[in-house]
Design an enzyme around this catalytic site. Structure first.
Site, PDB file in Angstrom:
ATOM      1  CB  SER A 141      42.045  38.896  36.822  1.00 58.63           C
ATOM      2  OG  SER A 141      41.522  39.154  38.111  1.00 58.63           O
ATOM      3  CE1 TYR A 154      42.022  44.284  35.251  1.00 56.50           C
ATOM      4  CE2 TYR A 154      40.837  43.189  37.020  1.00 56.50           C
ATOM      5  CZ  TYR A 154      41.984  43.356  36.274  1.00 56.50           C
ATOM      6  OH  TYR A 154      43.103  42.585  36.519  1.00 56.50           O
TER       7      TYR A 154
HETATM    8  N1  LIG Z   1      48.063  42.918  40.960  1.00 53.14           N
HETATM    9  C1  LIG Z   1      46.961  42.215  41.007  1.00 53.14           C
HETATM   10  O1  LIG Z   1      46.337  42.072  42.083  1.00 53.14           O
HETATM   11  C2  LIG Z   1      46.450  41.534  39.774  1.00 53.14           C
HETATM   12  C3  LIG Z   1      45.488  40.528  39.932  1.00 53.14           C
HETATM   13  C4  LIG Z   1      45.008  39.862  38.814  1.00 53.14           C
HETATM   14  C5  LIG Z   1      45.485  40.201  37.565  1.00 53.14           C
HETATM   15  N2  LIG Z   1      46.401  41.197  37.430  1.00 53.14           N
HETATM   16  C6  LIG Z   1      46.863  41.520  36.070  1.00 53.14           C
HETATM   17  O2  LIG Z   1      48.267  41.420  36.040  1.00 53.14           O
HETATM   18  C7  LIG Z   1      48.774  42.206  34.981  1.00 53.14           C
HETATM   19  C8  LIG Z   1      49.977  42.985  35.475  1.00 53.14           C
HETATM   20  O3  LIG Z   1      49.577  43.865  36.495  1.00 53.14           O
HETATM   21  P1  LIG Z   1      50.471  44.179  37.783  1.00 53.14           P
HETATM   22  O4  LIG Z   1      49.704  43.746  38.958  1.00 53.14           O
HETATM   23  O5  LIG Z   1      51.848  43.697  37.605  1.00 53.14           O
HETATM   24  O6  LIG Z   1      50.382  45.768  37.765  1.00 53.14           O
HETATM   25  P2  LIG Z   1      51.457  46.907  37.429  1.00 53.14           P
HETATM   26  O7  LIG Z   1      52.609  46.796  38.348  1.00 53.14           O
HETATM   27  O8  LIG Z   1      50.648  48.163  37.385  1.00 53.14           O
HETATM   28  O9  LIG Z   1      51.978  46.532  35.964  1.00 53.14           O
HETATM   29  C9  LIG Z   1      51.305  46.860  34.802  1.00 53.14           C
HETATM   30  C10 LIG Z   1      52.284  46.826  33.655  1.00 53.14           C
HETATM   31  O10 LIG Z   1      51.571  47.136  32.434  1.00 53.14           O
HETATM   32  C11 LIG Z   1      52.266  48.185  31.763  1.00 53.14           C
HETATM   33  N3  LIG Z   1      51.333  49.023  31.026  1.00 53.14           N
HETATM   34  C12 LIG Z   1      50.283  49.728  31.525  1.00 53.14           C
HETATM   35  N4  LIG Z   1      49.687  50.429  30.549  1.00 53.14           N
HETATM   36  C13 LIG Z   1      50.381  50.161  29.411  1.00 53.14           C
HETATM   37  C14 LIG Z   1      50.261  50.594  28.063  1.00 53.14           C
HETATM   38  N5  LIG Z   1      49.301  51.468  27.706  1.00 53.14           N
HETATM   39  N6  LIG Z   1      51.128  50.124  27.139  1.00 53.14           N
HETATM   40  C15 LIG Z   1      52.115  49.258  27.511  1.00 53.14           C
HETATM   41  N7  LIG Z   1      52.275  48.809  28.766  1.00 53.14           N
HETATM   42  C16 LIG Z   1      51.419  49.263  29.696  1.00 53.14           C
HETATM   43  C17 LIG Z   1      52.955  48.980  32.866  1.00 53.14           C
HETATM   44  O11 LIG Z   1      54.122  49.628  32.390  1.00 53.14           O
HETATM   45  P3  LIG Z   1      54.231  51.181  31.967  1.00 53.14           P
HETATM   46  O12 LIG Z   1      53.435  51.971  32.959  1.00 53.14           O
HETATM   47  O13 LIG Z   1      55.707  51.421  32.007  1.00 53.14           O
HETATM   48  O14 LIG Z   1      53.701  51.244  30.579  1.00 53.14           O
HETATM   49  C18 LIG Z   1      53.391  47.858  33.815  1.00 53.14           C
HETATM   50  O15 LIG Z   1      54.623  47.305  33.390  1.00 53.14           O
HETATM   51  C19 LIG Z   1      47.608  43.063  34.485  1.00 53.14           C
HETATM   52  O16 LIG Z   1      47.111  42.515  33.270  1.00 53.14           O
HETATM   53  C20 LIG Z   1      46.576  42.927  35.599  1.00 53.14           C
HETATM   54  O17 LIG Z   1      45.265  43.071  35.112  1.00 53.14           O
HETATM   55  C21 LIG Z   1      46.902  41.861  38.498  1.00 53.14           C
END
Ligand SMILES: NC(=O)c1ccc[n+]([C@@H]2O[C@H](COP(=O)([O-])OP(=O)(O)OC[C@H]3O[C@@H](n4cnc5c(N)ncnc54)[C@H](OP(=O)(O)O)[C@@H]3O)[C@@H](O)[C@H]2O)c1
Length: 263
Positions: A141, A154
């Site tokens: 991130s 985080y």
């Molecule tokens: N969205 C943003 O603004 C943003 C910005 C920078 C970085 N990121 C990073 O991008 C990545 C993906 O996030 P996203 O934005 O796509 O959010 P998201 O839609 O909440 O996706 C998170 C994913 O991680 C899985 N997950 C969560 N806890 C888990 C666990 N204990 N075991 C296995 N899988 C797990 C969730 O699936 P289940 O709930 O089905 O397990 C889901 O598929 C993360 O690493 C986040 O830190 C996001």
């Protein structure tokens, strides 16, 4: 780097950025191993990609904060002879005044964002290095470049992911393997709601789509880039954060953190 379509493993593939990775990698012809906890969502995504893209998709349900479940996935990945790409994307954030946060949730955040990424890289790399071919994308991130008052854990977990990925990249680059730290800013997914972010505090144009982030990341992987920040505006902010005095950055982010996480 042109990846011959082999197997691509994507964690956190049930929604958001991970789902977009699964879509895009299937479009590129990769067979998939998709991982998350929500089996119903994973099965629906797998059925769609098998039908639309004609690729093989294996669903692997796992809570990656659980040591036994993580170990089972490590074994699966270490034994995948055609593993071309690993995307360590599963992650979540917590927010609020640190001492008020649930200690077990903070630990789970470190287990998922740091420990699982580390152990899965360790499982994937020996085969990739031996084959002289492969890629790992660790989803970090822009938070990794700066401290994050009121999202302290985080930001710290993502600082680890970026530093770890950059170091691994240098270790394995000459062997034909690329490791990328993907460092997005705000992406339109369910992440903010789960992290307790006040969405109203973030201007709409700050958000990128998961698809734009993923396409840029894969193009950067093809060019063997170790760090990729999607979006000109975020690249400008990152350059600024590197030259600005650290104390001033901290003060500014304390104000931003209060507005985003406490109000
Ligand atoms: N969205 C943003 O603004 C943003 C910005 C920078 C970085 N990121 C990073 O991008 C990545 C993906 O996030 P996203 O934005 O796509 O959010 P998201 O839609 O909440 O996706 C998170 C994913 O991680 C899985 N997950 C969560 N806890 C888990 C666990 N204990 N075991 C296995 N899988 C797990 C969730 O699936 P289940 O709930 O089905 O397990 C889901 O598929 C993360 O690493 C986040 O830190 C996001």
């Amino acid at each position: 780097m042109d990846l011959a379509p082999g197997l691509a493993a994507v964690t956190g593939a049930s929604s958001g950025i991970g789902e977009a990775f699964a879509e895009e990698l299937a479009r590129r012809g990769h067979d998939l191993l998709i991982v998350a906890r929500d089996t119903v969502r994973l099965e629906a995504i797998a059925a769609r990609l098998r039908e639309r893209r004609g690729v093989a998709v294996e669903v692997h349900a796992a809570d990656l904060t659980d040591a036994a479940a993580l170990h089972a996935l490590e074994t699966r990945i270490a034994r995948a002879p055609r593993l071309a790409l690993l995307v360590n994307n599963a992650g979540f954030g917590t927010s609020g005044a640190f001492e008020t946060l649930d200690r077990d949730a903070e630990e789970a955040e470190i287990r998922l964002n740091v420990l699982a990424v580390t152990r899965l890289c360790h499982a994937a790399l020996p085969g990739m290095v031996e084959r002289g071919h492969g890629g790992i994308i660790n989803v970090s991130s822009i938070a990794s470049f700066v401290p994050g008052p009121y999202a302290a854990t985080y930001h710290a977990t993502k600082a680890y992911v970026t530093a770890f990925s950059e170091a691994l990249h240098e270790e394995v680059h000459a062997a034909g393997v690329t490791v990328q730290a993907l460092c997005p800013g705000f992406v339109r997914t369910g992440f903010q709601m789960r992290a307790g972010v006040n969405g109203a505090a973030i201007p709409g144009p700050a958000f990128m789509t998961p698809r734009a982030v993923v396409r840029g990341s894969l193009r950067a992987l093809d060019r063997r880039h170790a760090v990729y920040v999607p979006g000109m505006h975020y690249r400008f902010l990152m350059a600024l954060s590197r030259v600005a005095p650290r104390a001033a950055v901290r003060k500014l982010l304390t104000r931003v953190g209060r507005a985003a996480y406490l109000d």
